[in-house]
Design a protein around this motif. Structure first.
Motif, short mmCIF file in Angstrom:
data_model
loop_
_atom_site.label_atom_id
_atom_site.label_comp_id
_atom_site.label_asym_id
_atom_site.label_seq_id
_atom_site.Cartn_x
_atom_site.Cartn_y
_atom_site.Cartn_z
N GLU A 381 -2.23 19.76 1.45
CA GLU A 381 -3.23 18.77 1.04
C GLU A 381 -4.46 18.91 1.92
O GLU A 381 -4.36 19.10 3.15
CB GLU A 381 -2.65 17.36 1.15
CG GLU A 381 -3.64 16.25 0.87
CD GLU A 381 -3.03 14.87 1.07
OE1 GLU A 381 -3.78 13.93 1.39
OE2 GLU A 381 -1.79 14.74 0.91
N VAL A 382 -5.62 18.83 1.29
CA VAL A 382 -6.90 18.77 2.00
C VAL A 382 -7.63 17.53 1.50
O VAL A 382 -7.96 17.44 0.31
CB VAL A 382 -7.75 20.04 1.76
CG1 VAL A 382 -9.10 19.90 2.44
CG2 VAL A 382 -7.01 21.27 2.26
N SER A 383 -7.86 16.57 2.37
CA SER A 383 -8.46 15.29 1.96
C SER A 383 -9.54 14.89 2.94
O SER A 383 -9.59 15.36 4.08
CB SER A 383 -7.38 14.20 1.89
OG SER A 383 -6.74 14.04 3.14
N GLU A 384 -10.45 14.01 2.47
CA GLU A 384 -11.53 13.49 3.30
C GLU A 384 -11.85 12.07 2.85
O GLU A 384 -11.57 11.69 1.71
CB GLU A 384 -12.76 14.39 3.17
CG GLU A 384 -13.23 14.59 1.74
CD GLU A 384 -14.35 15.61 1.65
OE1 GLU A 384 -15.11 15.72 2.62
OE2 GLU A 384 -14.46 16.27 0.61
N VAL A 385 -12.41 11.32 3.74
CA VAL A 385 -12.77 9.93 3.45
C VAL A 385 -13.96 9.90 2.51
O VAL A 385 -14.95 10.63 2.71
CB VAL A 385 -13.07 9.17 4.75
CG1 VAL A 385 -13.48 7.72 4.44
CG2 VAL A 385 -11.86 9.18 5.67
N ASP A 386 -13.89 9.06 1.48
CA ASP A 386 -14.96 8.93 0.49
C ASP A 386 -15.34 7.45 0.39
O ASP A 386 -14.64 6.65 -0.21
CB ASP A 386 -14.48 9.46 -0.87
CG ASP A 386 -15.61 9.52 -1.89
OD1 ASP A 386 -16.75 9.18 -1.53
OD2 ASP A 386 -15.34 9.88 -3.05
N GLN A 387 -16.49 7.11 0.99
CA GLN A 387 -16.94 5.72 0.99
C GLN A 387 -17.50 5.28 -0.36
O GLN A 387 -17.69 4.09 -0.59
CB GLN A 387 -18.01 5.52 2.07
CG GLN A 387 -17.50 5.68 3.49
CD GLN A 387 -16.57 4.57 3.91
OE1 GLN A 387 -16.48 3.53 3.25
NE2 GLN A 387 -15.87 4.77 5.03
N SER A 388 -17.75 6.23 -1.27
CA SER A 388 -18.32 5.86 -2.56
C SER A 388 -17.33 5.10 -3.43
O SER A 388 -17.73 4.42 -4.38
CB SER A 388 -18.80 7.11 -3.30
OG SER A 388 -17.71 7.98 -3.59
N VAL A 389 -16.05 5.19 -3.12
CA VAL A 389 -15.04 4.46 -3.89
C VAL A 389 -14.33 3.45 -3.00
O VAL A 389 -13.16 3.12 -3.22
CB VAL A 389 -14.03 5.44 -4.52
CG1 VAL A 389 -14.67 6.26 -5.60
CG2 VAL A 389 -13.40 6.34 -3.45
#
Length: 501
Positions: A381-389
């Motif tokens: 898994e490759v994930s990052e924080v997304d403040q748009s949601v």
């Protein structure tokens, strides 16, 4: 080897036969045959009566069998099966005669009686032959008998087929249960734990059960094999004796990002935003006759965007992580390069915080067999924080969302071969147009009164996994250790005092 002769007899009048032979000059021959018949009749013997049902079988033993004949082959079928034994199969209802000639010249005669077998008797026999097989029912509809239900092991299914093969008029609709393999694996694991084999695990992969893990001695290995045979299921034994083999998994995460932001046209200051304030103050003297004094003060502040854009903006990025994980065969290894975000969990009477990991996350469970094949269960898994949601909680607090690319699979390769997990591709495109009403719709001239924006974002992730069977003395392990030591020495020299700093 005894022979088998099938004959069909019909009624014959002996006096008519003798008269006809005398007319044709066969009197002397018939007399010789009669003498031969009288001489061999002294060797004939009545064997008794044999009764059996339609579709049933019976075995008799007669020493010195030389030749066999049955009167009506449609009533019964007779086969020699060696060791001076005959197999008699009831074909249809009726009676016939079985003749057996021995090597000594003696002839034995049996009367075969084939009757229609009672269905209840057949059901009783089938239940006795099936024994304690669970999940199978024997039913009768009209004059037909059939088996239905589910078999929980392959051994039970084979036994059912063998029993049904003994009865031509009995049909089987028994199927192997869909979760039969899982039930067998659960029973095996319970039996292993009870026998003290704590490091032995039965797992189902596809339609095959694998025994994974290790045992301390050859005696424990034989114990595991005996438990498996007692269950009556075929398994693939991957158990190792002594220390488990170590597996080195070299993983490479390669993510390529491409971003473009294009702006064309003129953006006019038509959307003005700002603040406006006004203050009014009136004063009046306490004595009558004098006029009041007052003043009015107001001010405003506004702003609007104005830009002319004819530009192309392109951006490129690359994310690379190269974890190297060593674990025992059949064990799980985990890797995380990133961080954790606190997520509040609020209920009516409780408040807790749960941490959500993000970044490059890898979970591997490699298992090596005796022939050098390595079966690997991979979760990447490759994930990052997304403040748009993000989700707002009020008071300025919010819970962020995550942008995730994830893959999960199970593959088998040879030692040193590379697994490539690719195709995790994402492409986002956006377009926005801003124009002055009326003027922006005029062909050609309207291009002076509009603005276009194009945003594009592409992300592609490729994962390479190379498992190898290693030990502490392997060349690969020594190379990794020396590489880490050299980089540590280099870093130490960079952080200490230097005359050329």
């Amino acid at each position: 080897m005894a022979g088998c002769l099938l004959m069909k007899w019909s009624n014959l009048n002996l006096s008519d036969f003798s008269e006809g032979m005398m007319r044709t000059g066969w009197t002397r021959t018939f007399t010789a045959l009669a003498v031969l018949t009288l001489s061999t009749s002294a060797l004939a013997q009545e064997g008794g009566n044999i009764s059996l049902g339609v579709g049933t079988q019976k075995v008799i033993t007669v020493p010195g069998i030389n030749r066999v004949a049955v009167g009506d082959a449609s009533v019964a079928d007779v086969k020699t099966i060696g060791n001076n034994q005959l197999l008699i199969i009831g074909s249809s209802e009726g009676k016939t005669t079985l003749l057996i000639w021995k090597s000594s010249g003696q002839r034995i005669s049996y009367l075969l009686s084939v009757r229609k077998q009672d269905p209840n008797e057949v059901i009783t026999e089938i239940k006795k032959l099936l024994g304690e097989i669970e999940g199978v029912n024997v039913r009768m509809v009209g004059d037909r008998i059939y088996l239905d239900g589910q078999a929980y092991t392959q051994a039970d299914a084979d036994r059912i087929d063998q029993v049904v093969g003994l009865y031509p008029n009995v049909k089987s609709f028994v199927k192997i249960a869909p979760n039969a393999k899982k039930l067998v694996a659960q029973n095996l694991n319970a039996a292993f734990q009870k026998a003290g084999l704590k490091n032995v695990q039965a797992n189902v992969v596809g339609s095959t059960i694998f025994l994974e893990g290790s045992v301390e001695s050859q005696q424990d290995l034989q114990k595991a094999e005996l438990i498996t045979k007692a269950i009556g299921e075929k398994v693939e034994n991957l158990l190792t004796v002594g220390i488990k083999r170590m597996i080195l998994s070299e993983v490479q995460f390669v993510e390529i990002r491409r971003e473009s932001k294009d702006r064309y046209g003129i953006r006019y200051p038509l959307d003005i935003s700002g603040t406006a304030n006004a203050t009014v103050s009136i004063t009046r003297d306490l004595f009558p006759g004098n006029f009041g004094e007052g003043f009015l003060r107001s001010f405003g502040l506004g702003q609007a965007q104005f830009n002319i854009g004819f530009q192309n903006n392109d951006g490129y990025g690359r994310l690379l992580a190269q974890p190297k994980l060593v674990c025992a065969s059949g064990e799980q290894a985990e890797f995380l390069a990133g961080g954790e975000v606190p997520i509040p969990l609020i209920t009516n009477n409780q408040f807790a915080v749960e941490f959500k990991p993000y970044g490059v996350i890898l979970r591997l469970k490699p298992t090596a067999d005796r022939t050098g094949n390595i079966q690997t269960n991979i979760e990447a898994e490759v994930s990052e924080v997304d403040q748009s949601v993000a989700v707002s909680l009020g008071g300025g607090a919010s819970i962020p969302g995550f942008r995730t690319r994830k893959v999960k699979t199970n593959v088998t390769v040879r030692h040193g071969e590379t697994i490539v997990l690719s195709g995790v591709f994402a492409h986002d495109e956006q377009k926005s147009v801003s124009k002055i009403p009326g003027l922006g719709h005029i062909p050609i001239i309207g291009e002076l009164f509009k603005n276009r924006a194009f945003d594009s974002n592409k992300r592609e992730l490729v994962i390479f996994v190379t498992p190898r069977i290693v030990n502490p003395d392997s060349e690969k392990i020594r190379t990794i250790i020396e590489d880490v030591k050299s980089r540590y020495k280099q870093a130490r020299g960079e952080v200490t005092f230097g005359i050329f700093d």
